[in-house]
Design a protein around this motif. Structure first.
Motif, PDB file in Angstrom:
ATOM      1  N   LYS A  95       0.865  -1.187   0.000  1.00  0.00           N
ATOM      2  CA  LYS A  95       0.000   0.000   0.000  1.00  0.00           C
ATOM      3  C   LYS A  95       0.895   1.228   0.000  1.00  0.00           C
ATOM      4  CE  LYS A  95      -2.024   1.713   3.745  1.00  0.00           C
ATOM      5  NZ  LYS A  95      -1.787   3.168   3.710  1.00  0.00           N
ATOM      6  N   VAL A  96       0.503   2.213  -0.774  1.00  0.00           N
ATOM      7  CA  VAL A  96       1.214   3.491  -0.745  1.00  0.00           C
ATOM      8  C   VAL A  96       0.201   4.601  -0.546  1.00  0.00           C
ATOM      9  CG1 VAL A  96       2.977   2.590  -2.307  1.00  0.00           C
ATOM     10  CG2 VAL A  96       1.107   3.981  -3.223  1.00  0.00           C
ATOM     11  N   ASP A  97       0.645   5.661   0.081  1.00  0.00           N
ATOM     12  CA  ASP A  97      -0.170   6.862   0.009  1.00  0.00           C
ATOM     13  C   ASP A  97       0.617   7.892  -0.796  1.00  0.00           C
ATOM     14  OD1 ASP A  97       0.217   8.465   3.274  1.00  0.00           O
ATOM     15  OD2 ASP A  97       1.620   7.358   2.048  1.00  0.00           O
ATOM     16  N   ALA A  98      -0.067   8.438  -1.776  1.00  0.00           N
ATOM     17  CA  ALA A  98       0.598   9.257  -2.778  1.00  0.00           C
ATOM     18  C   ALA A  98      -0.112  10.589  -2.953  1.00  0.00           C
ATOM     19  CB  ALA A  98       0.643   8.517  -4.116  1.00  0.00           C
ATOM     20  N   PHE A  99       0.691  11.615  -3.221  1.00  0.00           N
ATOM     21  CA  PHE A  99       0.156  12.914  -3.573  1.00  0.00           C
ATOM     22  C   PHE A  99      -0.010  12.954  -5.088  1.00  0.00           C
ATOM     23  CE2 PHE A  99       0.332  14.842   0.526  1.00  0.00           C
ATOM     24  CZ  PHE A  99       1.419  14.269   1.162  1.00  0.00           C
ATOM     25  N   ILE A 100      -1.207  13.314  -5.514  1.00  0.00           N
ATOM     26  CA  ILE A 100      -1.519  13.346  -6.942  1.00  0.00           C
ATOM     27  C   ILE A 100      -1.625  14.805  -7.381  1.00  0.00           C
ATOM     28  CG2 ILE A 100      -3.067  12.578  -8.749  1.00  0.00           C
ATOM     29  CD1 ILE A 100      -1.718  10.337  -7.128  1.00  0.00           C
ATOM     30  N   GLY A 101      -0.780  15.191  -8.313  1.00  0.00           N
ATOM     31  CA  GLY A 101      -0.796  16.557  -8.809  1.00  0.00           C
ATOM     32  C   GLY A 101      -0.597  17.544  -7.680  1.00  0.00           C
ATOM     33  N   ARG A 102      -1.495  18.524  -7.612  1.00  0.00           N
ATOM     34  CA  ARG A 102      -1.388  19.568  -6.585  1.00  0.00           C
ATOM     35  C   ARG A 102      -2.278  19.296  -5.392  1.00  0.00           C
ATOM     36  NH1 ARG A 102      -1.047  25.326  -9.933  1.00  0.00           N
ATOM     37  NH2 ARG A 102       0.813  24.803 -11.146  1.00  0.00           N
ATOM     38  N   ASN A 103      -2.918  18.126  -5.377  1.00  0.00           N
ATOM     39  CA  ASN A 103      -3.787  17.800  -4.249  1.00  0.00           C
ATOM     40  C   ASN A 103      -2.932  17.688  -2.987  1.00  0.00           C
ATOM     41  OD1 ASN A 103      -5.548  16.660  -2.373  1.00  0.00           O
ATOM     42  ND2 ASN A 103      -6.542  15.368  -3.898  1.00  0.00           N
ATOM     43  N   PRO A 104      -3.226  18.492  -1.949  1.00  0.00           N
ATOM     44  CA  PRO A 104      -2.400  18.458  -0.733  1.00  0.00           C
ATOM     45  C   PRO A 104      -2.663  17.260   0.165  1.00  0.00           C
ATOM     46  CG  PRO A 104      -4.184  20.014  -0.452  1.00  0.00           C
ATOM     47  CD  PRO A 104      -4.263  19.522  -1.876  1.00  0.00           C
ATOM     48  N   TYR A 105      -3.680  16.472  -0.151  1.00  0.00           N
ATOM     49  CA  TYR A 105      -4.026  15.326   0.676  1.00  0.00           C
ATOM     50  C   TYR A 105      -3.661  14.036  -0.063  1.00  0.00           C
ATOM     51  CZ  TYR A 105      -6.626  18.953   3.028  1.00  0.00           C
ATOM     52  OH  TYR A 105      -6.964  20.119   3.660  1.00  0.00           O
ATOM     53  N   PRO A 106      -2.964  13.129   0.610  1.00  0.00           N
ATOM     54  CA  PRO A 106      -2.570  11.894  -0.050  1.00  0.00           C
ATOM     55  C   PRO A 106      -3.735  10.930  -0.217  1.00  0.00           C
ATOM     56  CG  PRO A 106      -1.869  11.857   2.231  1.00  0.00           C
ATOM     57  CD  PRO A 106      -2.454  13.218   1.999  1.00  0.00           C
ATOM     58  N   THR A 107      -3.599  10.059  -1.185  1.00  0.00           N
ATOM     59  CA  THR A 107      -4.595   9.028  -1.469  1.00  0.00           C
ATOM     60  C   THR A 107      -3.939   7.663  -1.318  1.00  0.00           C
ATOM     61  OG1 THR A 107      -5.728  10.476  -3.046  1.00  0.00           O
ATOM     62  CG2 THR A 107      -6.177   8.109  -3.205  1.00  0.00           C
ATOM     63  N   ASP A 108      -4.679   6.713  -0.741  1.00  0.00           N
ATOM     64  CA  ASP A 108      -4.155   5.353  -0.588  1.00  0.00           C
ATOM     65  C   ASP A 108      -4.389   4.525  -1.845  1.00  0.00           C
ATOM     66  OD1 ASP A 108      -5.039   4.871   2.932  1.00  0.00           O
ATOM     67  OD2 ASP A 108      -3.368   5.905   1.971  1.00  0.00           O
ATOM     68  N   TYR A 109      -3.376   3.744  -2.179  1.00  0.00           N
ATOM     69  CA  TYR A 109      -3.481   2.797  -3.294  1.00  0.00           C
ATOM     70  C   TYR A 109      -2.982   1.433  -2.820  1.00  0.00           C
ATOM     71  CZ  TYR A 109      -4.082   6.923  -6.201  1.00  0.00           C
ATOM     72  OH  TYR A 109      -4.545   8.101  -6.741  1.00  0.00           O
ATOM     73  N   TRP A 110      -3.652   0.386  -3.292  1.00  0.00           N
ATOM     74  CA  TRP A 110      -3.313  -0.978  -2.895  1.00  0.00           C
ATOM     75  C   TRP A 110      -2.878  -1.794  -4.110  1.00  0.00           C
ATOM     76  CZ3 TRP A 110      -3.477  -2.986   2.090  1.00  0.00           C
ATOM     77  CH2 TRP A 110      -4.051  -2.166   3.059  1.00  0.00           C
ATOM     78  N   GLY A 111      -1.904  -2.671  -3.878  1.00  0.00           N
ATOM     79  CA  GLY A 111      -1.522  -3.636  -4.887  1.00  0.00           C
ATOM     80  C   GLY A 111      -2.448  -4.835  -4.850  1.00  0.00           C
ATOM     81  N   GLN A 112      -2.237  -5.766  -5.786  1.00  0.00           N
ATOM     82  CA  GLN A 112      -3.141  -6.898  -5.951  1.00  0.00           C
ATOM     83  C   GLN A 112      -2.836  -8.047  -5.000  1.00  0.00           C
ATOM     84  OE1 GLN A 112      -0.400  -6.616  -7.543  1.00  0.00           O
ATOM     85  NE2 GLN A 112       0.388  -8.648  -8.032  1.00  0.00           N
ATOM     86  N   GLY A 113      -1.708  -8.021  -4.337  1.00  0.00           N
ATOM     87  CA  GLY A 113      -1.368  -9.088  -3.400  1.00  0.00           C
ATOM     88  C   GLY A 113      -0.521 -10.167  -4.035  1.00  0.00           C
ATOM     89  N   THR A 114       0.337 -10.742  -3.208  1.00  0.00           N
ATOM     90  CA  THR A 114       1.164 -11.866  -3.639  1.00  0.00           C
ATOM     91  C   THR A 114       1.138 -12.914  -2.528  1.00  0.00           C
ATOM     92  OG1 THR A 114       3.353 -12.515  -4.466  1.00  0.00           O
ATOM     93  CG2 THR A 114       3.306 -10.799  -2.790  1.00  0.00           C
ATOM     94  N   GLN A 115       0.942 -14.161  -2.911  1.00  0.00           N
ATOM     95  CA  GLN A 115       0.766 -15.237  -1.933  1.00  0.00           C
ATOM     96  C   GLN A 115       2.113 -15.714  -1.393  1.00  0.00           C
ATOM     97  OE1 GLN A 115      -2.192 -16.901  -0.754  1.00  0.00           O
ATOM     98  NE2 GLN A 115      -0.705 -17.772   0.695  1.00  0.00           N
ATOM     99  N   VAL A 116       2.197 -15.785  -0.080  1.00  0.00           N
ATOM    100  CA  VAL A 116       3.355 -16.370   0.597  1.00  0.00           C
ATOM    101  C   VAL A 116       2.859 -17.563   1.398  1.00  0.00           C
ATOM    102  CG1 VAL A 116       5.114 -16.021   2.368  1.00  0.00           C
ATOM    103  CG2 VAL A 116       4.640 -14.213   0.714  1.00  0.00           C
ATOM    104  N   THR A 117       3.446 -18.721   1.118  1.00  0.00           N
ATOM    105  CA  THR A 117       3.076 -19.937   1.829  1.00  0.00           C
ATOM    106  C   THR A 117       4.325 -20.537   2.443  1.00  0.00           C
ATOM    107  OG1 THR A 117       1.266 -20.341   0.283  1.00  0.00           O
ATOM    108  CG2 THR A 117       1.961 -22.179   1.673  1.00  0.00           C
ATOM    109  N   VAL A 118       4.274 -20.769   3.747  1.00  0.00           N
ATOM    110  CA  VAL A 118       5.412 -21.332   4.468  1.00  0.00           C
ATOM    111  C   VAL A 118       5.001 -22.683   5.035  1.00  0.00           C
ATOM    112  CG1 VAL A 118       7.135 -20.947   6.256  1.00  0.00           C
ATOM    113  CG2 VAL A 118       6.110 -18.990   5.083  1.00  0.00           C
ATOM    114  N   SER A 119       5.692 -23.714   4.593  1.00  0.00           N
ATOM    115  CA  SER A 119       5.377 -25.067   5.064  1.00  0.00           C
ATOM    116  C   SER A 119       6.266 -25.423   6.255  1.00  0.00           C
ATOM    117  CB  SER A 119       5.565 -26.070   3.949  1.00  0.00           C
ATOM    118  OG  SER A 119       6.916 -26.107   3.545  1.00  0.00           O
ATOM    119  N   SER A 120       5.736 -26.265   7.121  1.00  0.00           N
ATOM    120  CA  SER A 120       6.490 -26.654   8.328  1.00  0.00           C
ATOM    121  C   SER A 120       7.345 -27.877   8.078  1.00  0.00           C
ATOM    122  CB  SER A 120       5.518 -26.922   9.470  1.00  0.00           C
ATOM    123  OG  SER A 120       4.605 -27.934   9.107  1.00  0.00           O
TER     124      SER A 120
END
Length: 120
Positions: A95-120
Motif C-alpha cells: 500500500k502506498v499513500d501518494a500525492f496526486i498533482g497539486r492535491n495536498p491530501y494523499p490518497t491510498d493505493y493498494w496492490g493486488q497481493g502476492t501469496q506467501v506460503t510457508v510449510s512446516s
C-alpha cells in the motif's frame, strides 16, 4: 497509481523471500509505503511501514525477521522476509499513500497481493 507486487511463493520454515512492489503512473509523489498481509479467515494486518526519508516501523510479530526498504527513484518498496514461519502464510499486499498533482491530501493505493506460503 498502479501497484504491482511480486516475489511470493512456497518456502519451508526458516527460509527467506523478498517481496517487491513497483508503483507506476504519472503525476504522483509517494509518501509512505506499507506492507500488509491477510491470512485465511483473518483480518488484514499491517506488517511494516517506511516513510519517504526511510524511517521504518514494524509489527511486533516480524521484528528482527523482516526488513522493509524502498527505492524512491524507482518507486519501489521491498520486504525482505527471513526466518519465515508457517504463521507468516498469507497474501501480502503493498500500500502506498501518494500525492496526486497539486492535491495536498494523499490518497491510498493498494496492490493486488502476492501469496506467501510457508510449510512446516
Amino acid at each position: 497509481v498502479q501497484l504491482q507486487a511480486s516475489g511470493g511463493g512456497l518456502v519451508q520454515a526458516g527460509e527467506s523471500l523478498r517481496l517487491s512492489c513497483v508503483a507506476s503512473g504519472s503525476g504522483f509523489s509517494i509518501n509512505t509505503m506499507d506492507w500488509y498481509r491477510q491470512a485465511p479467515g483473518k483480518q488484514r494486518e499491517r506488517v511494516a511501514t517506511i516513510t519517504r526519508p526511510g524511517t521504518t516501523n514494524y509489527a511486533d510479530f516480524v521484528k528482527g525477521r523482516f526488513t522493509i526498504t524502498r527505492d524512491n527513484a524507482e518507486n519501489t518498496v521491498f520486504l525482505q522476509m527471513n526466518s519465515l514461519e508457517p504463521e507468516d502464510t498469507a497474501v501480502y499486499y503493498c500500500k502506498v499513500d501518494a500525492f496526486i498533482g497539486r492535491n495536498p491530501y494523499p490518497t491510498d493505493y493498494w496492490g493486488q497481493g502476492t501469496q506467501v506460503t510457508v510449510s512446516s
